[in-house]
Write a protein that holds these residues in place. Structure first.
Motif, PDB file in Angstrom:
ATOM      1  N   VAL A 122       0.950  -1.060   0.075  1.00 52.77           N
ATOM      2  CA  VAL A 122       0.117  -0.032   0.037  1.00 52.77           C
ATOM      3  C   VAL A 122       0.959   1.165   0.109  1.00 52.77           C
ATOM      4  CG1 VAL A 122      -1.953   1.261   1.222  1.00 52.77           C
ATOM      5  CG2 VAL A 122      -1.760  -1.292   1.328  1.00 52.77           C
TER       6      VAL A 122
ATOM      7  N   GLU B  97       0.853   5.520  -0.209  1.00 56.53           N
ATOM      8  CA  GLU B  97       0.230   7.043   0.154  1.00 56.53           C
ATOM      9  C   GLU B  97       0.981   7.845  -0.846  1.00 56.53           C
ATOM     10  OE1 GLU B  97      -2.598   7.230   1.996  1.00 56.53           O
ATOM     11  OE2 GLU B  97      -2.432   5.717   3.422  1.00 56.53           O
TER      12      GLU B  97
ATOM     13  N   THR C 165      -8.303   9.584  -4.186  1.00 56.87           N
ATOM     14  CA  THR C 165      -7.621   9.232  -3.011  1.00 56.87           C
ATOM     15  C   THR C 165      -6.033   9.179  -3.163  1.00 56.87           C
ATOM     16  OG1 THR C 165      -7.005   7.826  -1.152  1.00 56.87           O
ATOM     17  CG2 THR C 165      -8.413   6.922  -2.896  1.00 56.87           C
TER      18      THR C 165
ATOM     19  N   ARG D  71      -4.418   7.076  -1.586  1.00 52.56           N
ATOM     20  CA  ARG D  71      -3.779   5.560  -1.292  1.00 52.56           C
ATOM     21  C   ARG D  71      -4.171   4.661  -2.549  1.00 52.56           C
ATOM     22  NH1 ARG D  71      -6.336   3.639   4.045  1.00 52.56           N
ATOM     23  NH2 ARG D  71      -4.963   5.218   4.961  1.00 52.56           N
TER      24      ARG D  71
ATOM     25  N   GLU E 282      -5.766  -0.973   9.516  1.00 55.49           N
ATOM     26  CA  GLU E 282      -6.272  -0.104   8.805  1.00 55.49           C
ATOM     27  C   GLU E 282      -6.211  -0.481   7.241  1.00 55.49           C
ATOM     28  OE1 GLU E 282      -4.353   3.683   9.292  1.00 55.49           O
ATOM     29  OE2 GLU E 282      -5.666   4.426   7.560  1.00 55.49           O
ATOM     30  N   TYR E 283      -5.299  -0.801   6.984  1.00 56.17           N
ATOM     31  CA  TYR E 283      -4.943  -0.960   5.449  1.00 56.17           C
ATOM     32  C   TYR E 283      -5.616  -2.227   4.922  1.00 56.17           C
ATOM     33  CZ  TYR E 283      -1.350   2.623   4.818  1.00 56.17           C
ATOM     34  OH  TYR E 283      -0.489   3.749   4.933  1.00 56.17           O
TER      35      TYR E 283
ATOM     36  N   GLU F  40      -8.272  -3.426   6.143  1.00 56.63           N
ATOM     37  CA  GLU F  40      -9.716  -3.051   6.255  1.00 56.63           C
ATOM     38  C   GLU F  40     -10.136  -2.299   4.698  1.00 56.63           C
ATOM     39  OE1 GLU F  40     -12.024  -3.392   9.026  1.00 56.63           O
ATOM     40  OE2 GLU F  40     -13.741  -2.706   8.093  1.00 56.63           O
ATOM     41  N   TRP F  41      -9.246  -1.433   4.587  1.00 59.48           N
ATOM     42  CA  TRP F  41      -9.419  -0.730   3.318  1.00 59.48           C
ATOM     43  C   TRP F  41      -9.172  -1.555   2.100  1.00 59.48           C
ATOM     44  CZ3 TRP F  41      -5.919   0.324  -0.714  1.00 59.48           C
ATOM     45  CH2 TRP F  41      -6.231   1.620  -1.580  1.00 59.48           C
TER      46      TRP F  41
ATOM     47  N   VAL G 141     -12.390  -3.287   1.786  1.00 59.48           N
ATOM     48  CA  VAL G 141     -13.607  -2.321   1.219  1.00 59.48           C
ATOM     49  C   VAL G 141     -13.521  -2.350  -0.210  1.00 59.48           C
ATOM     50  CG1 VAL G 141     -14.397  -0.047   1.331  1.00 59.48           C
ATOM     51  CG2 VAL G 141     -13.666  -1.027   3.439  1.00 59.48           C
ATOM     52  N   GLN G 142     -12.171  -2.122  -0.773  1.00 58.01           N
ATOM     53  CA  GLN G 142     -11.762  -1.756  -2.147  1.00 58.01           C
ATOM     54  C   GLN G 142     -12.236  -3.073  -3.185  1.00 58.01           C
ATOM     55  OE1 GLN G 142     -11.238   1.221  -2.987  1.00 58.01           O
ATOM     56  NE2 GLN G 142     -11.156   1.724  -0.746  1.00 58.01           N
TER      57      GLN G 142
END
Lengths: 726, 195
Positions: free
Chosen positions: A57, A59, A178, A180, A422-423, A425-426, A429-430
């Motif tokens: 991941v 940013e 975003t 990210r 956090e990542y 989870e992200w 979702v993606q």
């Protein structure tokens, strides 16, 4: 004596920190969290390379994406080549040549032969492509597969891997608006090979990390999850061991300062016994888990009680024996859990307590008078407020477990850094939390045919499906296809091609031999293009539903297909079933022993007061930690049931059997024991792994509550009882 | 005496070489290609020859290049077999064959993706964008109307070098690419129709 103690301490530090290749006998694997009944569901995620994906991941702004990707790809194509199997950087032909050669050569099995004119046209189209600027690899592909069957493979792989985002065609996860974004990476090794993951991260951080392009890159996925857990177990083991040693030193200091240094002789055999218990555990289980070893200080704290009781209190051994039996009853009940780690932890604890008990019996048999010490002047006189506090704790112990939410989620056993969580989870979702359903089947003669029927059903319903049948049709279909190829290549190739076409397509034409035009036994010699779907003699099927409706359709038609989501539910169910068996067994066993000991149910109930105050204190502590009852909290409750009644037995025996003849002795022994036990379990609270933390918090609070029940609850209730009777 | 003559010849040939490969500044380069700086649409026929070491014959093709600014390029091969390459700023589309045998490939235009690396490097040429071309190459001139170009980032470039020849009227007459694999591609262009 001090030298001997130092030697044992050194051994313990050695055992805990394991400076000399600990991998031989200390395990940090988190397979031990999964019940054996679930291993058939868990194993595919380890075995099949289809699941060896992670995400890097980043940013960084969209404008930087190409630059970052180029820097990353330079690393993946260079120093990191040995770790990475697939990534958007390797979308070329690198490493795929053997697979593509086999794929192109197997076209007669998959498709009927094109008619002669079409054959020539397709080769001509490939020649046209070869006339464009391109790499040697591309030329190799066009010559080896002039009928362009690689496009079918590419299309299939794109279909099953599409993430549905704008950047999905590049293989990236990059939602608009975003900074990210994530790069999927398939490793060449399973998540369990954590040393390789560590090596990958080390090389990545050394090479790509310092450059501005890769700065802040963060890897998530099963590989990191395993590594994080193992690293945390290691770190916790160090912390807990150090804290345990500091506690022992502090306890020793306290005993020396209060002029009871003879009690150090009681600690010594307990340490040796616990070290011996580690050895026995290694002999029985092959390895000892880091989390089990972390319990060491707690076991020392608990086992030293037998010696402390005897040193202060002359009537201790009968109570000690029943204390040991009740603790073993609880440990034995918990040991039947289907979670292998708990079985090992309970075995280690039980063996540690038994060896310590026997060692202390022997020590006291020969050196009884030398070990006895003057009790402290502490006697907890009953007071109404103390009884109220005890009653509040009893109420909390009785009703707390009913009021707090029970959560047996799989994640309780998983340590995750906050950023990883956090990542992760992200990413979920993606990917729209689309979780594949899997099926693993042993090789059988009809497997390919059955799989082909499933593929047809999937196509009819527009559902993405991946299995061996996605790559090769069943044998009858292969034979039918081959029939159309044989006239072109048997006995010799008779294609109407120009000399240039023949020269261009020579690598392909060379691979199609008349004597090789026969059906392929995919099970006997699996082709390279299906190697992500087999392991030993097991074959993987993957259903890739896009939504709940599709998932429902699949489950309805093929109930044997399971997803990780169901695995989590199955895990909860297994733990629920565990608790349903363990709780009555532990509580029933302990209470029966109490009844046997006192032959009076009222005294037995009174002796159980510390148990309820212990549970009550745990409930209050748990409220501050989120108020959720986890599996490990439940296990802590059961362990409290096991060791807390020791206190009850001592106090009630002192009151009813020995008529308070040695008040100071019993309170000194219980007070120092509680201090030793709480101090032994407290280091677990310093652990960051949820298993250790929850167990440590529960047990430490439980010991405090237990002592309150024993010192304030039982005497208060007895006085109330006596006044009422009078 | 013979040695002196040989040394003289050698030195004078070096001097000659130095004269022949003079660097070309950006202003001069842009000036030479000024007719390509502002057009909105360009169509030109071409013949291309690809010389591959492993094959005994060159791959010859004829076709047409169409450029519509901003950013749309169509590279169409007509013979020996139809093949169309469409380049946009975001993706490369390749369509080959006809009728039922048509094959389509789409991949993103990315510096990182292996399959589009070549197209990415080629896009300023196809777009005929002199400023972008100059930013990517060191340009020298060997003789009038002939320019030799070496990629500034040669390690990551799919080309070792290029040679461009301009006609008397200033349009690109031929392009000679030496690929990283040492294969050569030579394009001969007709007279472009420019709007």
């Amino acid at each position: 004596m001090i030298r001997a103690l130092l030697i044992v301490l050194q051994f313990w530090v050695f055992a805990a920190n394991a400076n000399v290749d600990p991998s031989n006998w200390i395990s940090r694997s988190h397979d031990v969290f999964f019940p054996t009944s679930m291993s058939s569901y868990i194993e595919p995620y380890q075995r099949f390379s289809s699941f060896w994906w992670g995400h890097l991941v980043f940013e960084s702004p969209e404008s930087e994406r190409d630059r970052v990707l180029a820097a990353l790809c330079a690393e993946i194509g260079g120093p990191l080549r040995e770790f990475v199997n697939r990534s958007p950087c390797t979308s070329g032909l690198e490493g795929l040549k053997p697979l593509l050669t086999e794929w192109a050569g197997d076209i007669p099995l998959r498709k009927p032969a094109p008619v002669t004119v079409e054959f020539a046209n397709r080769i001509e189209a490939s020649i046209a492509k070869a006339s464009l600027p391109g790499t040697r690899d591309l030329l190799w592909l066009l010559r080896g597969d002039p009928l362009a069957s690689y496009l079918d493979l590419k299309k299939h792989l794109e279909e099953i891997s599409s993430s549905g985002t704008d950047e999905s065609s590049r293989g990236l996860i990059a939602p608009p608006g975003t900074n990210r974004w994530a790069v999927p990476i398939q490793f060449k090794f399973p998540p369990s090979a954590s040393l390789k993951t560590k090596d990958f991260l080390s090389k990545f951080n050394t090479n790509c990390g310092p450059s501005a392009a890769c700065a802040g890159a963060y890897l998530v996925g099963p590989h990191v999850s395993v590594l994080e857990n193992e690293t945390q177990v290691h770190a916790d083991l160090d912390t807990v061991s150090l804290a345990g040693i500091l506690f022992l030193v502090a306890l020793s200091g306290f005993l020396i300062a209060t002029r009871r240094k003879r009690l150090l002789l009681v600690i010594f055999p307990t340490i040796v016994s616990t070290a011996l218990a580690s050895v026995v555990t290694i002999i029985v289980f092959g390895k000892i888990h880091g989390l089990t070893l972390s319990l060491g200080s707690g076991i020392i704290g608990l086992a030293v009680d037998y010696g402390l009781h005897s040193a202060f209190y002359r009537y201790s051994w009968r109570a000690n024996l029943f204390g040991l039996l009740t603790t073993l009853a609880a440990l034995g009940a918990v040991a039947i859990s289907s979670v292998p780690l708990l079985g090992q932890m309970m075995f280690f604890s039980g063996v540690g307590l038994i060896i310590s008990f026997l060692a202390l019996v022997l020590v006291f048999k020969f050196y009884d008078s030398a070990l006895r010490v003057e009790p402290y002047a502490y006697i907890p006189h009953p007071r109404p407020w103390k009884l109220v506090v005890s009653l509040i704790l009893i109420v909390a112990g009785l009703f707390g477990p009913l009021l707090q939410t029970l959560n047996l989620d799989l994640r309780q056993f998983n340590f995750q850094q906050s950023k990883t969580a956090e990542y992760q989870e992200w990413i979920g979702v993606q990917m729209q939390n689309r979780i594949p359903l899997i099926g693993v089947h042993p090789a059988s003669a009809t497997l390919l045919e059955v799989s082909a029927k499933k593929l047809n059903w999937a196509r009819e319903n527009g559902i993405r499906f991946e299995s061996m049948a996605s790559y090769l049709p069943p044998v009858p279909q292969q034979q039918e296809n081959l029939l159309s190829w044989k006239p072109l290549f048997c006995p010799e190739a008779v294609l109407s091609l120009s000399a240039q076409q023949v020269e261009f397509a020579e690598p392909f034409l060379r691979s199609i031999k008349c004597n090789l035009l026969m059906p392929k036994d995919i099970l006997a010699i699996p082709p390279k293009y299906v190697e992500h779907l087999y392991f030993e003699s097991s074959w993987l099927e993957l259903w890739l539903p896009r939504n709940k409706t599709e998932e429902g359709l699949i489950k309805n038609k093929f109930p044997e297909a399971v997803s990780l989501r169901e695995l989590a539910v199955l895990f909860s169910k297994t733990l629920n079933a565990d608790l349903a068996g363990i709780i009555p067994l532990a509580i029933g066993g302990v209470f029966l022993l109490l009844l046997y000991q006192f032959r009076d149910w009222r005294i037995a109930l009174l002796a159980a007061v510390p148990c309820w105050t212990g549970i009550g204190m745990l409930m209050l502590a748990n409220l501050f930690a989120g108020g959720v009852l986890t599996f490990m909290t439940m296990i802590a409750i059961l362990l409290i049931v096991g060791f807390s009644v020791d206190y009850g037995i001592f106090v009630t025996e002192n009151i009813f059997r020995y008529e308070k003849r040695d008040e100071r002795g019993v309170w000194s022994s219980l007070g120092i024991s509680a201090l030793a036990t709480a101090g032994g379990f407290f280091p677990l609270v310093l652990g960051k792994h949820p298993v250790l933390f929850q167990l440590g918090l529960g047990l430490t609070a439980g010991v405090i509550g237990t002592f309150i029940g024993a010192a304030w609850g039982i005497p208060g209730l007895v006085r109330y009882w006596e006044r009422k009777s009078a | 005496m013979r040695t002196v003559i040989l040394v003289y010849i050698f030195l004078s040939s070096l001097a000659q070489a130095a004269i022949q490969t003079k660097p070309v500044g950006e202003k001069e380069f842009l000036d030479k290609f000024k007719q390509y700086a502002t057009f909105k649409e360009l169509k030109v026929d071409f013949t291309q020859m690809k010389h591959i070491e492993d094959l005994s014959f060159p791959l010859k093709a004829t076709g047409r290049l169409e450029v519509r600014r901003p950013g749309i390029v169509r590279w169409e091969i007509i013979t020996p077999s139809r093949l169309v390459v469409d380049l946009t700023p975001t993706e490369v589309r390749i369509e080959s064959g006809e009728g039922e045998a048509v094959q389509k490939q789409v991949f993103p235009m990315s510096k990182a993706a292996t399959e589009s690396k070549t197209w990415n490097a080629l896009s300023p040429w196809m777009d005929l964008n002199p400023k972008e071309i100059y930013s990517r190459y060191e340009v020298t001139s060997e003789k009038k109307g002939v320019y030799r170009m070496i990629p500034r980032e040669i390690k990551s470039s799919p080309f070792k070098s290029l040679q461009i020849t301009l006609s008397d009227r200033g349009h690109i007459k031929s392009l000679d690419f030496e690929e990283a694999s040492s294969d050569r591609m030579v394009f001969d262009f007709g007279t472009p129709k420019i709007k």
